[in-house]
Design a protein around this motif. Structure first.
Motif, PDB file in Angstrom:
ATOM      1  N   PRO A  29      52.613  43.766  36.499  1.00 22.55           N
ATOM      2  CA  PRO A  29      51.929  42.501  36.200  1.00 22.55           C
ATOM      3  C   PRO A  29      50.702  42.268  37.080  1.00 22.55           C
ATOM      4  CG  PRO A  29      54.302  42.178  36.312  1.00 22.55           C
ATOM      5  CD  PRO A  29      54.042  43.551  36.826  1.00 22.55           C
ATOM      6  N   LEU A  30      50.799  42.663  38.359  1.00 20.67           N
ATOM      7  CA  LEU A  30      49.659  42.517  39.259  1.00 20.67           C
ATOM      8  C   LEU A  30      48.521  43.435  38.830  1.00 20.67           C
ATOM      9  CD1 LEU A  30      48.450  41.303  41.824  1.00 20.67           C
ATOM     10  CD2 LEU A  30      49.591  43.110  43.143  1.00 20.67           C
ATOM     11  N   PHE A  31      48.839  44.649  38.412  1.00 20.75           N
ATOM     12  CA  PHE A  31      47.832  45.568  37.891  1.00 20.75           C
ATOM     13  C   PHE A  31      47.095  44.934  36.708  1.00 20.75           C
ATOM     14  CE2 PHE A  31      49.495  48.815  40.529  1.00 20.75           C
ATOM     15  CZ  PHE A  31      48.670  49.932  40.440  1.00 20.75           C
ATOM     16  N   ALA A  32      47.846  44.288  35.821  1.00 20.79           N
ATOM     17  CA  ALA A  32      47.250  43.678  34.630  1.00 20.79           C
ATOM     18  C   ALA A  32      46.290  42.556  35.006  1.00 20.79           C
ATOM     19  CB  ALA A  32      48.354  43.155  33.717  1.00 20.79           C
ATOM     20  N   VAL A  33      46.698  41.689  35.929  1.00 25.02           N
ATOM     21  CA  VAL A  33      45.857  40.564  36.358  1.00 25.02           C
ATOM     22  C   VAL A  33      44.577  41.071  37.015  1.00 25.02           C
ATOM     23  CG1 VAL A  33      45.694  38.606  37.940  1.00 25.02           C
ATOM     24  CG2 VAL A  33      47.778  38.958  36.606  1.00 25.02           C
ATOM     25  N   ILE A  34      44.708  42.035  37.917  1.00 23.52           N
ATOM     26  CA  ILE A  34      43.536  42.579  38.603  1.00 23.52           C
ATOM     27  C   ILE A  34      42.589  43.241  37.600  1.00 23.52           C
ATOM     28  CG2 ILE A  34      42.740  44.308  40.264  1.00 23.52           C
ATOM     29  CD1 ILE A  34      45.310  43.816  41.850  1.00 23.52           C
ATOM     30  N   SER A  35      43.133  43.970  36.656  1.00 22.60           N
ATOM     31  CA  SER A  35      42.303  44.643  35.651  1.00 22.60           C
ATOM     32  C   SER A  35      41.476  43.636  34.862  1.00 22.60           C
ATOM     33  CB  SER A  35      43.184  45.454  34.692  1.00 22.60           C
ATOM     34  OG  SER A  35      43.866  46.485  35.376  1.00 22.60           O
ATOM     35  N   PRO A  45      33.492  49.829  34.430  1.00 23.66           N
ATOM     36  CA  PRO A  45      34.899  50.211  34.263  1.00 23.66           C
ATOM     37  C   PRO A  45      35.827  49.457  35.206  1.00 23.66           C
ATOM     38  CG  PRO A  45      33.736  51.872  35.523  1.00 23.66           C
ATOM     39  CD  PRO A  45      32.687  50.899  35.041  1.00 23.66           C
ATOM     40  N   ILE A  46      37.099  49.443  34.886  1.00 26.41           N
ATOM     41  CA  ILE A  46      38.099  48.783  35.730  1.00 26.41           C
ATOM     42  C   ILE A  46      38.425  49.647  36.944  1.00 26.41           C
ATOM     43  CG2 ILE A  46      40.518  48.015  35.837  1.00 26.41           C
ATOM     44  CD1 ILE A  46      40.243  47.300  32.845  1.00 26.41           C
ATOM     45  N   PHE A  47      38.576  50.930  36.706  1.00 21.28           N
ATOM     46  CA  PHE A  47      38.960  51.844  37.783  1.00 21.28           C
ATOM     47  C   PHE A  47      37.759  52.660  38.243  1.00 21.28           C
ATOM     48  CE2 PHE A  47      42.826  51.245  35.227  1.00 21.28           C
ATOM     49  CZ  PHE A  47      43.680  50.759  36.197  1.00 21.28           C
ATOM     50  N   LYS A  64      40.827  53.959  42.586  1.00 19.37           N
ATOM     51  CA  LYS A  64      40.821  52.597  43.127  1.00 19.37           C
ATOM     52  C   LYS A  64      40.449  51.634  42.005  1.00 19.37           C
ATOM     53  CE  LYS A  64      39.024  51.961  47.228  1.00 19.37           C
ATOM     54  NZ  LYS A  64      38.098  51.867  48.384  1.00 19.37           N
ATOM     55  N   PHE A  65      40.751  50.357  42.189  1.00 17.99           N
ATOM     56  CA  PHE A  65      40.139  49.354  41.336  1.00 17.99           C
ATOM     57  C   PHE A  65      38.673  49.249  41.748  1.00 17.99           C
ATOM     58  CE2 PHE A  65      44.511  47.575  40.811  1.00 17.99           C
ATOM     59  CZ  PHE A  65      44.539  47.602  39.422  1.00 17.99           C
ATOM     60  N   ARG A  66      37.789  49.139  40.781  1.00 23.31           N
ATOM     61  CA  ARG A  66      36.360  49.058  41.104  1.00 23.31           C
ATOM     62  C   ARG A  66      36.060  47.744  41.807  1.00 23.31           C
ATOM     63  NH1 ARG A  66      32.017  46.864  38.676  1.00 23.31           N
ATOM     64  NH2 ARG A  66      33.256  46.302  36.838  1.00 23.31           N
ATOM     65  N   THR A  67      35.416  47.844  42.966  1.00 23.86           N
ATOM     66  CA  THR A  67      35.063  46.657  43.741  1.00 23.86           C
ATOM     67  C   THR A  67      33.553  46.512  43.919  1.00 23.86           C
ATOM     68  OG1 THR A  67      35.261  47.887  45.830  1.00 23.86           O
ATOM     69  CG2 THR A  67      37.223  46.733  45.031  1.00 23.86           C
ATOM     70  N   ARG A 110      39.493  43.889  48.429  1.00 28.91           N
ATOM     71  CA  ARG A 110      39.390  44.675  49.653  1.00 28.91           C
ATOM     72  C   ARG A 110      40.052  43.978  50.839  1.00 28.91           C
ATOM     73  NH1 ARG A 110      33.945  47.966  50.534  1.00 28.91           N
ATOM     74  NH2 ARG A 110      34.006  49.260  48.670  1.00 28.91           N
ATOM     75  N   ARG A 111      39.890  42.666  50.886  1.00 30.32           N
ATOM     76  CA  ARG A 111      40.458  41.927  52.017  1.00 30.32           C
ATOM     77  C   ARG A 111      41.957  42.118  52.096  1.00 30.32           C
ATOM     78  NH1 ARG A 111      38.923  36.794  50.689  1.00 30.32           N
ATOM     79  NH2 ARG A 111      36.789  37.488  51.082  1.00 30.32           N
ATOM     80  N   TYR A 112      42.613  42.187  50.931  1.00 25.14           N
ATOM     81  CA  TYR A 112      44.066  42.351  50.907  1.00 25.14           C
ATOM     82  C   TYR A 112      44.489  43.766  50.493  1.00 25.14           C
ATOM     83  CZ  TYR A 112      44.391  37.311  51.467  1.00 25.14           C
ATOM     84  OH  TYR A 112      44.286  36.034  51.959  1.00 25.14           O
ATOM     85  N   SER A 113      43.519  44.698  50.483  1.00 27.74           N
ATOM     86  CA  SER A 113      43.775  46.108  50.154  1.00 27.74           C
ATOM     87  C   SER A 113      44.364  46.305  48.760  1.00 27.74           C
ATOM     88  CB  SER A 113      44.708  46.748  51.200  1.00 27.74           C
ATOM     89  OG  SER A 113      44.110  46.752  52.473  1.00 27.74           O
ATOM     90  N   LEU A 114      44.153  45.343  47.867  1.00 29.34           N
ATOM     91  CA  LEU A 114      44.677  45.462  46.505  1.00 29.34           C
ATOM     92  C   LEU A 114      43.913  46.510  45.702  1.00 29.34           C
ATOM     93  CD1 LEU A 114      45.181  41.659  45.720  1.00 29.34           C
ATOM     94  CD2 LEU A 114      46.958  43.354  46.223  1.00 29.34           C
ATOM     95  N   ASP A 115      42.675  46.800  46.114  1.00 28.15           N
ATOM     96  CA  ASP A 115      41.903  47.812  45.399  1.00 28.15           C
ATOM     97  C   ASP A 115      42.495  49.208  45.556  1.00 28.15           C
ATOM     98  OD1 ASP A 115      41.101  47.518  48.154  1.00 28.15           O
ATOM     99  OD2 ASP A 115      39.453  48.905  47.758  1.00 28.15           O
ATOM    100  N   GLU A 116      43.364  49.380  46.563  1.00 31.53           N
ATOM    101  CA  GLU A 116      43.952  50.698  46.829  1.00 31.53           C
ATOM    102  C   GLU A 116      45.193  50.984  45.969  1.00 31.53           C
ATOM    103  OE1 GLU A 116      42.215  52.424  48.779  1.00 31.53           O
ATOM    104  OE2 GLU A 116      41.208  51.076  50.186  1.00 31.53           O
ATOM    105  N   LEU A 117      45.702  49.985  45.270  1.00 37.66           N
ATOM    106  CA  LEU A 117      46.961  50.159  44.543  1.00 37.66           C
ATOM    107  C   LEU A 117      46.972  51.320  43.545  1.00 37.66           C
ATOM    108  CD1 LEU A 117      48.079  46.452  43.883  1.00 37.66           C
ATOM    109  CD2 LEU A 117      49.085  48.119  45.470  1.00 37.66           C
ATOM    110  N   PRO A 118      45.865  51.614  42.829  1.00 35.11           N
ATOM    111  CA  PRO A 118      45.907  52.753  41.907  1.00 35.11           C
ATOM    112  C   PRO A 118      46.186  54.092  42.589  1.00 35.11           C
ATOM    113  CG  PRO A 118      44.109  51.298  41.313  1.00 35.11           C
ATOM    114  CD  PRO A 118      44.637  50.811  42.628  1.00 35.11           C
ATOM    115  N   GLN A 119      46.068  54.142  43.900  1.00 35.37           N
ATOM    116  CA  GLN A 119      46.370  55.382  44.611  1.00 35.37           C
ATOM    117  C   GLN A 119      47.864  55.702  44.612  1.00 35.37           C
ATOM    118  OE1 GLN A 119      44.212  55.092  48.444  1.00 35.37           O
ATOM    119  NE2 GLN A 119      42.664  54.074  47.195  1.00 35.37           N
TER     120      GLN A 119
END
Length: 209
Positions: A29-35, A45-47, A64-67, A110-119
């Motif tokens: 669900p978090l992946f979906a919201v971030i996307s 792109p998202i990623f 990574k999620f694109r930031t 980036r502040r919460y390192s959520l962009d790293e989740l796709p790793q």
């Protein structure tokens, strides 16, 4: 095969796979919201896939999620030309506190390192581990100097010793020294401790920018 090498190759890999398989259903669900947020707030792109160096010096695609904005290279080059202080900061740390390439949503991720989740996908595929030196790009090999040999001995990690020891507040030399220390003193118990510390560091945004 020495016992420690067996634990590293087999037990550590089993821990990586188990953690990812447990985490994926929870994080979907978090992946979906971030996307949705990434796509809605910035064209592109998202990623984002970036070429990094892994064990034995081979290259792999780190996700990574694109930031950043889609023309990030041009934006960075222009910014560094116009701001000598930023150029010096970039040359020293390969990071900028005020990075003009980063989007508003990207800054939060980036502040919460959520962009790293796709790793987590990289971990599942075996090109990364949960814990290890953070993946570097080819341009950083020279900065690692002799420490690059340590880096190449293990898989790069989603988190690592320097992330829980000061994160972006540390100098590049200290980062390399901590990566080498991790490789030389690796243990499963230390991996678990780093994972627990990572949660605290992310929540409190220690050294994040």
């Amino acid at each position: 095969m020495p016992a420690q090498l067996f634990r590293y190759r087999v037990v550590k890999r089993a821990m990586d796979i188990s953690f990812v398989l447990i985490a994926f259903p929870i994080l979907l669900p978090l992946f979906a919201v971030i996307s949705i947020l990434v796509k809605w707030t910035s064209p592109g792109p998202i990623f984002f896939s970036h070429r990094r160096i892994r064990k034995n010096g081979a290259f792999f695609s780190m996700w990574k999620f694109r930031t950043m904005c889609v023309n990030s290279t041009e934006v960075l080059d222009e910014h560094l030309k116009m701001h000598p202080t930023a150029n010096a900061e970039w040359n020293a740390n390969r990071k900028l506190r005020a990075d003009p390439r980063v989007t508003s949503v990207g800054s939060f991720l980036r502040r919460y390192s959520l962009d790293e989740l796709p790793q987590l996908w990289n971990v599942l595929m075996g090109t990364m581990s949960l814990v290890g030196p953070r993946p570097i790009v080819a341009a950083e090999v020279e900065m690692y100097a002799d420490g690059f040999q340590c880096y190449c001995r293990v898989k790069p990690g989603l988190t690592g010793l320097w992330q829980v020891s000061g994160r972006s507040e540390l100098s590049y030399d200290v980062r390399v020294a901590l990566d080498c220390e991790y490789v030389e003193r690796w243990s499963l118990s230390r991996d678990l401790l780093i994972l627990m510390k990572t949660f605290r560091v992310v929540v409190h945004q220690d050294g994040a920018f």
